[in-house]
Design a protein around this motif. Structure first.
Motif, PDB file in Angstrom:
ATOM      1  N   LEU A  94       0.849  -1.163  -0.096  1.00 49.34           N
ATOM      2  CA  LEU A  94      -0.347   0.101  -0.110  1.00 49.34           C
ATOM      3  C   LEU A  94       1.265   1.280   0.238  1.00 49.34           C
ATOM      4  CD1 LEU A  94      -2.884   0.661   0.426  1.00 49.34           C
ATOM      5  CD2 LEU A  94      -2.839   1.475   2.880  1.00 49.34           C
ATOM      6  N   VAL A  95       0.944   2.359  -0.863  1.00 51.47           N
ATOM      7  CA  VAL A  95       1.132   3.375  -1.217  1.00 51.47           C
ATOM      8  C   VAL A  95       0.510   4.951  -1.029  1.00 51.47           C
ATOM      9  CG1 VAL A  95       3.752   2.492  -1.919  1.00 51.47           C
ATOM     10  CG2 VAL A  95       1.825   3.069  -3.190  1.00 51.47           C
ATOM     11  N   ASP A  96       0.737   6.036  -0.599  1.00 51.43           N
ATOM     12  CA  ASP A  96      -0.015   6.996  -0.714  1.00 51.43           C
ATOM     13  C   ASP A  96       0.181   7.273  -2.367  1.00 51.43           C
ATOM     14  OD1 ASP A  96       2.947   8.338  -0.885  1.00 51.43           O
ATOM     15  OD2 ASP A  96       1.897   8.441   1.593  1.00 51.43           O
ATOM     16  N   ASP A  97      -0.632   7.830  -2.173  1.00 53.91           N
ATOM     17  CA  ASP A  97      -0.887   9.063  -4.243  1.00 53.91           C
ATOM     18  C   ASP A  97       0.441  10.096  -3.807  1.00 53.91           C
ATOM     19  OD1 ASP A  97      -3.731   8.463  -4.276  1.00 53.91           O
ATOM     20  OD2 ASP A  97      -4.209   9.599  -3.544  1.00 53.91           O
ATOM     21  N   GLN A  98       0.955  10.448  -2.951  1.00 52.38           N
ATOM     22  CA  GLN A  98       2.352  11.149  -3.078  1.00 52.38           C
ATOM     23  C   GLN A  98       3.481  10.256  -3.397  1.00 52.38           C
ATOM     24  OE1 GLN A  98       0.115  11.464  -0.601  1.00 52.38           O
ATOM     25  NE2 GLN A  98       0.246  14.043  -0.980  1.00 52.38           N
ATOM     26  N   SER A  99       3.438   9.322  -2.692  1.00 54.61           N
ATOM     27  CA  SER A  99       4.836   8.766  -3.138  1.00 54.61           C
ATOM     28  C   SER A  99       4.180   7.613  -4.706  1.00 54.61           C
ATOM     29  CB  SER A  99       4.346   7.100  -2.196  1.00 54.61           C
ATOM     30  OG  SER A  99       4.296   7.422  -1.468  1.00 54.61           O
ATOM     31  N   LYS A 100       3.185   7.669  -5.561  1.00 53.45           N
ATOM     32  CA  LYS A 100       2.568   6.982  -6.158  1.00 53.45           C
ATOM     33  C   LYS A 100       3.499   8.254  -7.695  1.00 53.45           C
ATOM     34  CE  LYS A 100      -1.259   4.432  -5.300  1.00 53.45           C
ATOM     35  NZ  LYS A 100      -2.519   4.080  -5.219  1.00 53.45           N
ATOM     36  N   ARG A 101       2.688   9.911  -6.949  1.00 49.50           N
ATOM     37  CA  ARG A 101       3.420  10.983  -8.152  1.00 49.50           C
ATOM     38  C   ARG A 101       4.535  10.850  -8.053  1.00 49.50           C
ATOM     39  NH1 ARG A 101      -0.407  14.288  -4.843  1.00 49.50           N
ATOM     40  NH2 ARG A 101       1.443  16.160  -4.850  1.00 49.50           N
ATOM     41  N   LEU A 102       5.684  10.784  -7.175  1.00 49.46           N
ATOM     42  CA  LEU A 102       7.395  10.263  -7.251  1.00 49.46           C
ATOM     43  C   LEU A 102       7.558   9.286  -7.801  1.00 49.46           C
ATOM     44  CD1 LEU A 102       8.027  12.103  -3.478  1.00 49.46           C
ATOM     45  CD2 LEU A 102       8.093  12.769  -5.410  1.00 49.46           C
ATOM     46  N   MET A 103       6.840   8.372  -8.144  1.00 54.19           N
ATOM     47  CA  MET A 103       7.879   7.074  -9.142  1.00 54.19           C
ATOM     48  C   MET A 103       7.300   7.668 -10.087  1.00 54.19           C
ATOM     49  SD  MET A 103       8.217   5.259  -7.128  1.00 54.19           S
ATOM     50  CE  MET A 103       8.603   3.527  -7.811  1.00 54.19           C
ATOM     51  N   LEU A 104       6.084   8.364 -10.516  1.00 61.17           N
ATOM     52  CA  LEU A 104       5.753   8.263 -11.967  1.00 61.17           C
ATOM     53  C   LEU A 104       6.357   9.729 -12.492  1.00 61.17           C
ATOM     54  CD1 LEU A 104       3.099   7.110 -13.923  1.00 61.17           C
ATOM     55  CD2 LEU A 104       1.998   9.136 -12.676  1.00 61.17           C
ATOM     56  N   GLU A 105       6.975  11.070 -11.609  1.00 59.49           N
ATOM     57  CA  GLU A 105       7.475  11.861 -12.272  1.00 59.49           C
ATOM     58  C   GLU A 105       8.680  11.514 -12.218  1.00 59.49           C
ATOM     59  OE1 GLU A 105       5.351  14.877  -9.240  1.00 59.49           O
ATOM     60  OE2 GLU A 105       7.235  14.663  -9.332  1.00 59.49           O
ATOM     61  N   ASN A 106       9.158  10.161 -11.986  1.00 58.21           N
ATOM     62  CA  ASN A 106      10.544   9.834 -11.960  1.00 58.21           C
ATOM     63  C   ASN A 106      11.304   8.144 -12.559  1.00 58.21           C
ATOM     64  OD1 ASN A 106      12.376  11.536  -9.892  1.00 58.21           O
ATOM     65  ND2 ASN A 106      11.170  11.241  -8.958  1.00 58.21           N
ATOM     66  N   LEU A 107      10.312   7.605 -13.630  1.00 55.41           N
ATOM     67  CA  LEU A 107       9.922   6.752 -14.060  1.00 55.41           C
ATOM     68  C   LEU A 107      11.111   6.525 -14.748  1.00 55.41           C
ATOM     69  CD1 LEU A 107       7.955   4.094 -13.839  1.00 55.41           C
ATOM     70  CD2 LEU A 107       6.142   5.556 -15.584  1.00 55.41           C
ATOM     71  N   ASP A 108      11.600   7.869 -15.502  1.00 59.31           N
ATOM     72  CA  ASP A 108      12.153   7.871 -16.188  1.00 59.31           C
ATOM     73  C   ASP A 108      13.974   7.615 -15.817  1.00 59.31           C
ATOM     74  OD1 ASP A 108      11.756  10.231 -15.254  1.00 59.31           O
ATOM     75  OD2 ASP A 108      11.838  11.367 -17.247  1.00 59.31           O
ATOM     76  N   LYS A 109      14.441   8.032 -14.360  1.00 62.16           N
ATOM     77  CA  LYS A 109      15.990   7.975 -14.117  1.00 62.16           C
ATOM     78  C   LYS A 109      16.204   6.415 -13.567  1.00 62.16           C
ATOM     79  CE  LYS A 109      14.447  12.598 -12.581  1.00 62.16           C
ATOM     80  NZ  LYS A 109      14.460  13.941 -11.302  1.00 62.16           N
ATOM     81  N   ASN A 110      17.022   6.740 -14.005  1.00 65.78           N
ATOM     82  CA  ASN A 110      18.430   5.482 -13.833  1.00 65.78           C
ATOM     83  C   ASN A 110      19.173   6.370 -12.374  1.00 65.78           C
ATOM     84  OD1 ASN A 110      19.764   3.580 -14.104  1.00 65.78           O
ATOM     85  ND2 ASN A 110      20.055   3.641 -16.187  1.00 65.78           N
ATOM     86  N   ILE A 111      19.177   5.433 -11.378  1.00 68.83           N
ATOM     87  CA  ILE A 111      20.004   6.369 -10.747  1.00 68.83           C
ATOM     88  C   ILE A 111      21.382   5.171 -10.473  1.00 68.83           C
ATOM     89  CG2 ILE A 111      20.102   3.578  -9.346  1.00 68.83           C
ATOM     90  CD1 ILE A 111      19.383   5.337  -6.646  1.00 68.83           C
ATOM     91  N   VAL A 112      21.082   5.084 -12.034  1.00 69.22           N
ATOM     92  CA  VAL A 112      22.540   4.606 -11.877  1.00 69.22           C
ATOM     93  C   VAL A 112      23.957   6.220 -12.726  1.00 69.22           C
ATOM     94  CG1 VAL A 112      23.754   3.689 -13.886  1.00 69.22           C
ATOM     95  CG2 VAL A 112      25.186   3.260 -12.689  1.00 69.22           C
TER      96      VAL A 112
END
Ligand code: PLP
Length: 494
Positions: A60-78
């Motif tokens: 279960l994740v909140d809406d803010q987490s979902k937004r952050l995930m979506l906004e950063n879907l294109d970012k490679n941590i490496v």
């Protein structure tokens, strides 16, 4: 929902008049709405993750987490140079966790995010192996542990380390510190202690293990480091059992892994590996990557990884803080205790972990008190019909004849849901008593919805495996895309 398409047109499309693509690469294209509906419809069969009490992971994740995930879907941590702020956020998390776990100097403590505890555990194991070699170690390295999660079996097999598993004995469900000495020698790269055993949810006695190793050092000179697998306990004990010493407060603890995506509350795909200090992380494991014109140390098994998980971990840390984690998790312990007490009241069950925050994670585990005409796999199957996924499995070596059940209580599971589960359990028990099963189910038939796997590949037996042929929790694993269910040991009555 599928955009602006008209359902009547969509569900009458010719692509639906044949089986979904499965074995061969599809020849042609189909509209995205249609492909979506096919995938979406199939996945309804997965059921509801929130009533899956077998998993330790965030459901279960909140809406803010979902937004952050979506906004950063294109970012490679490496890509530290391209996304320097993601790199900075990951570093802040490392320092915060180092602080939480009482590292001597949190600001310089080395650590990294990973895809989960498995990768983090393997990194901890590799560091221990490199340190052992640097000390002049030769021969076959070994690691000593009690009942461990399958990631340690993987580490041992993949990296040629002998896994010496101390079997259970007496009425204990964890490693007896007294047993350690006879398993350790000059080739022991580390002892692994578990904060939150997969089987029972119980914490191992990390301080006792360290004390036993202190004694061993005093009598033999062997200085054996400890790695703590705190996959699920690492983000519980600091808040809800602050007096339990298990972390870097104990000088023998050199490294710790935890799953951010378990009690850390990050979405799936987040783990952490933290070393006591730079001396504990051998230089050979570190690769330098460009970072804002400078260089930054990386030590991971993966190259490309999503950045969103570490970002949301940071969000959860700053949103909740110590008081927030404590409040949320204390509530989960109360739900676990309520569930445990309710099960005992139903009769026929004995608790192994009762949800005490000083003894283990937010879970309860139990067994049948006396032989019955059904076993816990039968009960598991009955509960599954109501949507509850609750793991049943045999205990590890030493107590293999015993079957237990475990329910992990996670964010989103309420006292109300516990009451519903208790009512369903009561109904299931009544049903099983009224209509006894002719032939009880086996582990294999109930299926594998916990996290360990007995390998489906033929293995070269090691000494540890000879001691323990059932080192892992479950037998359900996936090899080259094909599901194998190995082992079909009969369900243990009672
Ligand atoms: C879940 C778990 C692991 C594996 O962690 P992942 O994050 O699933 O890779 C390792 N050890 C223990 C004790 C666990 O509970």
């Amino acid at each position: 929902m599928s955009g602006n398409s008209n359902f009547d047109d969509l569900f009458a499309m010719h692509q639906l008049d044949r089986p979904a693509p499965a074995a061969a690469f599809p020849a042609g294209a189909m509209p995205p709405d249609l492909a979506y509906e096919i995938v979406h419809g199939e996945l309804l069969l997965d059921g509801v993750s929130r009533t899956n009490l077998a998993t330790f992971c965030t459901t279960l994740v909140d809406d803010q987490s979902k937004r952050l995930m979506l906004e950063n879907l294109d970012k490679n941590i490496v890509d530290k140079d391209e996304y320097p702020q993601t790199a900075e956020i990951e570093r802040r998390c490392v320092h915060m966790i180092a602080d939480l776990w009482h590292a001597p100097d949190p600001a310089t403590t080395p650590g990294t995010s990973t895809t989960g505890s498995s990768e983090a555990a393997i990194l901890g194991g590799l560091a221990a192996k490199f340190r052992w070699r640097a000390r002049g170690g030769s021969g076959v390295p070994n690691l000593v542990a009690g009942p461990v999660q399958v990631c340690w079996e993987k580490f041992a097999r993949y990296f040629d380390v002998e896994l010496r598993q101390v079997p259970l004995r007496g009425d204990r469900y964890d490693l007896h510190p007294d047993d350690l000495a006879q398993y350790c020698d000059e080739n022991t790269i580390m002892v692994v202690a578990t904060m939150g055993q997969t089987f029972t949810g119980l914490y191992e006695d990390v301080a006792g293990i360290c004390a036993a190793l202190d004694e061993l050092q005093a009598s033999t000179g062997l200085d054996i480091p400890v790695h703590v697998d705190a996959a699920s306990g690492g983000f519980l004990a600091p808040f809800t059992a602050p007096d339990v010493e298990w972390d870097f407060r104990l000088p023998r603890v050199r490294s710790i892994n935890a799953s951010g995506h378990k009690t850390g509350l990050a979405p799936l795909g987040c783990g952490w590996a933290i070393w006591r200090d730079t001396a504990a992380l051998p230089r050979e494991l570190i690769f330098d990557v460009d970072y804002l014109g400078g260089s930054m140390a990386t030590f991971n098994l993966n190259f490309s990884r999503p950045g969103g998980q570490a970002i949301v971990q940071y969000y959860e840390f700053i949103r909740l803080g110590r008081t927030g984690y404590d409040r949320l998790q204390s509530m989960l312990y109360r739900v676990a205790q309520h569930l445990g007490a309710g099960l005992v009241k139903l009769g026929g069950f004995e608790l192994i972990h009762d949800g005490d925050p000083a003894r283990g994670v937010t879970a309860v585990s139990w067994r049948l008190t006396e032989p019955t005409d059904f076993n816990l796999y039968d009960l598991s199957e009955r509960l599954r019909a109501r949507g509850w996924l609750i793991a049943a499995y045999p205990l590890p070596a030493g107590r293999q004849d015993e079957t237990i059940m475990r329910a992990v209580i996670r964010r989103g599971f309420t006292r109300d849901m516990a009451d519903l589960l208790l009512a369903d359990t009561e109904r299931a028990l009544e049903g099983l008593r009224k209509h006894p099963v002719a032939v009880s189910l086996t582990r294999a038939e109930v299926g594998g919805f916990t996290h360990s796997a007995r390998p489906a590949v033929a293995a070269v037996p090691t000494i540890a495996q000879a001691q323990d042929t059932a080192v892992s929790e479950l037998e359900h694993t996936v090899v080259s895309g094909v599901e194998h269910t190995v082992d079909s040991e009969p369900g243990t009555k009672g």
